[in-house]
Design an enzyme around this catalytic site. Sequence first.
Site, PDB file in Angstrom:
ATOM      1  N   GLY A  47       0.877  -1.169   0.000  1.00  0.00           N
ATOM      2  CA  GLY A  47       0.000   0.000   0.000  1.00  0.00           C
ATOM      3  C   GLY A  47       0.906   1.208   0.000  1.00  0.00           C
ATOM      4  O   GLY A  47       1.801   1.315  -0.820  1.00  0.00           O
ATOM      5  N   GLU A  48       0.731   2.056   0.981  1.00  0.00           N
ATOM      6  CA  GLU A  48       1.574   3.241   1.098  1.00  0.00           C
ATOM      7  C   GLU A  48       2.077   3.296   2.538  1.00  0.00           C
ATOM      8  O   GLU A  48       1.289   3.480   3.464  1.00  0.00           O
ATOM      9  CB  GLU A  48       0.734   4.472   0.728  1.00  0.00           C
ATOM     10  CG  GLU A  48       1.519   5.739   0.601  1.00  0.00           C
ATOM     11  CD  GLU A  48       2.693   5.633  -0.367  1.00  0.00           C
ATOM     12  OE1 GLU A  48       2.503   5.158  -1.501  1.00  0.00           O
ATOM     13  OE2 GLU A  48       3.809   6.002   0.031  1.00  0.00           O
ATOM     14  N   SER A  49       3.383   3.121   2.691  1.00  0.00           N
ATOM     15  CA  SER A  49       3.921   2.960   4.045  1.00  0.00           C
ATOM     16  C   SER A  49       3.742   4.207   4.910  1.00  0.00           C
ATOM     17  O   SER A  49       3.583   4.104   6.126  1.00  0.00           O
ATOM     18  CB  SER A  49       5.403   2.581   3.988  1.00  0.00           C
ATOM     19  OG  SER A  49       6.140   3.567   3.303  1.00  0.00           O
ATOM     20  N   CYS A  79       6.165  -5.287   0.445  1.00  0.00           N
ATOM     21  CA  CYS A  79       6.292  -3.958  -0.159  1.00  0.00           C
ATOM     22  C   CYS A  79       6.204  -2.844   0.908  1.00  0.00           C
ATOM     23  O   CYS A  79       7.136  -2.709   1.692  1.00  0.00           O
ATOM     24  CB  CYS A  79       5.258  -3.818  -1.264  1.00  0.00           C
ATOM     25  SG  CYS A  79       5.767  -2.635  -2.510  1.00  0.00           S
ATOM     26  N   ARG A 108      12.849   3.301  -0.232  1.00  0.00           N
ATOM     27  CA  ARG A 108      11.477   3.388  -0.783  1.00  0.00           C
ATOM     28  C   ARG A 108      11.535   3.787  -2.247  1.00  0.00           C
ATOM     29  O   ARG A 108      12.407   4.537  -2.653  1.00  0.00           O
ATOM     30  CB  ARG A 108      10.669   4.466  -0.055  1.00  0.00           C
ATOM     31  CG  ARG A 108      10.267   4.146   1.342  1.00  0.00           C
ATOM     32  CD  ARG A 108       9.390   5.268   1.897  1.00  0.00           C
ATOM     33  NE  ARG A 108       8.145   5.380   1.165  1.00  0.00           N
ATOM     34  CZ  ARG A 108       7.512   6.527   0.902  1.00  0.00           C
ATOM     35  NH1 ARG A 108       8.022   7.670   1.298  1.00  0.00           N
ATOM     36  NH2 ARG A 108       6.389   6.526   0.241  1.00  0.00           N
ATOM     37  N   ILE A 137       5.434  -3.176  -7.564  1.00  0.00           N
ATOM     38  CA  ILE A 137       4.587  -2.002  -7.787  1.00  0.00           C
ATOM     39  C   ILE A 137       5.154  -0.855  -6.949  1.00  0.00           C
ATOM     40  O   ILE A 137       4.927  -0.769  -5.749  1.00  0.00           O
ATOM     41  CB  ILE A 137       3.117  -2.290  -7.399  1.00  0.00           C
ATOM     42  CG1 ILE A 137       2.615  -3.546  -8.125  1.00  0.00           C
ATOM     43  CG2 ILE A 137       2.235  -1.086  -7.712  1.00  0.00           C
ATOM     44  CD1 ILE A 137       1.271  -4.064  -7.649  1.00  0.00           C
ATOM     45  N   ARG A 138       5.935  -0.028  -7.604  1.00  0.00           N
ATOM     46  CA  ARG A 138       6.592   1.085  -6.903  1.00  0.00           C
ATOM     47  C   ARG A 138       7.259   0.591  -5.612  1.00  0.00           C
ATOM     48  O   ARG A 138       7.093   1.165  -4.531  1.00  0.00           O
ATOM     49  CB  ARG A 138       5.575   2.182  -6.608  1.00  0.00           C
ATOM     50  CG  ARG A 138       6.194   3.541  -6.500  1.00  0.00           C
ATOM     51  CD  ARG A 138       5.112   4.614  -6.448  1.00  0.00           C
ATOM     52  NE  ARG A 138       5.686   5.893  -6.122  1.00  0.00           N
ATOM     53  CZ  ARG A 138       5.247   6.677  -5.149  1.00  0.00           C
ATOM     54  NH1 ARG A 138       4.227   6.328  -4.412  1.00  0.00           N
ATOM     55  NH2 ARG A 138       5.821   7.827  -4.920  1.00  0.00           N
ATOM     56  N   HIS A 185       4.817  -8.300  -4.602  1.00  0.00           N
ATOM     57  CA  HIS A 185       3.425  -8.577  -4.188  1.00  0.00           C
ATOM     58  C   HIS A 185       2.998 -10.020  -4.461  1.00  0.00           C
ATOM     59  O   HIS A 185       2.320 -10.283  -5.452  1.00  0.00           O
ATOM     60  CB  HIS A 185       2.480  -7.633  -4.936  1.00  0.00           C
ATOM     61  CG  HIS A 185       2.499  -6.243  -4.413  1.00  0.00           C
ATOM     62  ND1 HIS A 185       1.552  -5.755  -3.546  1.00  0.00           N
ATOM     63  CD2 HIS A 185       3.371  -5.245  -4.614  1.00  0.00           C
ATOM     64  CE1 HIS A 185       1.833  -4.509  -3.233  1.00  0.00           C
ATOM     65  NE2 HIS A 185       2.936  -4.162  -3.875  1.00  0.00           N
ATOM     66  N   GLU A 187       0.658 -11.693  -3.339  1.00  0.00           N
ATOM     67  CA  GLU A 187      -0.785 -11.935  -3.216  1.00  0.00           C
ATOM     68  C   GLU A 187      -1.536 -11.725  -4.532  1.00  0.00           C
ATOM     69  O   GLU A 187      -2.724 -11.966  -4.595  1.00  0.00           O
ATOM     70  CB  GLU A 187      -1.372 -11.039  -2.104  1.00  0.00           C
ATOM     71  CG  GLU A 187      -1.455  -9.554  -2.412  1.00  0.00           C
ATOM     72  CD  GLU A 187      -0.107  -8.836  -2.377  1.00  0.00           C
ATOM     73  OE1 GLU A 187       0.935  -9.500  -2.198  1.00  0.00           O
ATOM     74  OE2 GLU A 187      -0.099  -7.612  -2.565  1.00  0.00           O
TER      75      GLU A 187
END
Length: 209
Positions: A47-49, A79, A108, A137-138, A185, A187
Amino acid sequence: MTRIGVLALQGDFREHITVLRELGAGAFPVRLPSDLDGVDGLIIPGGESTVMGKLMVAYGLDQPLRDLIAGGLPVWGTCAGLILLSRETDNALAGQPLLAAMNIRTCRNAFGPQRASFETLLKVPALGETPYHAVFIRGPVVEQAGEGVEVLARLNDDETAGETLNSSGPIVAVRQGPLLGTAFHPEVTGDTRFHDYFLGIVREQARSQ
Ligand code: GLN
């Protein structure tokens, strides 16, 4: 039944829950400290840490998580989750909360912006011979892995390299005792070997305690 909590503050927690249930594990979202009661393991999703870290503090989850990790709870960060587990991260926003559980420094957004996301095949000896299809993903990379950290996979641009991990590629999967971290990722690919591997760590830890 093994009970795995999946931190569900933000990010792709639903996909992890689906995979875990397919594998026959009990899986449920964790949003409040009381949701952590009786968990055998925890996944911190991608997601976004920065957002996830702030929400973790806002919901009072950061200290209970640190205490559980110190007590030996198996935790897998994917991630953004890997970033949250690290002791230190480059490109952090000022005051970005980290759990500082793994002896690693991450970077990051190591591959650039969202459009620089990519997929590749990784050698992961811990999962067997078949290469692992990894979706970045990023994502971050592990810039430095300290004492006690086992490197499970590196980005490897030489597909023909031998059985061992190419020592020059950036580190993208690590383990430190019951803590697991992947920069990609697992999942979203349908290959459940990393989830199986984590469930193995959880069972191993349950036996040893
Ligand atoms: N770039 C995100 C971060 O820094 C991680 C991206 C992801 O989890 N897919 O937290």
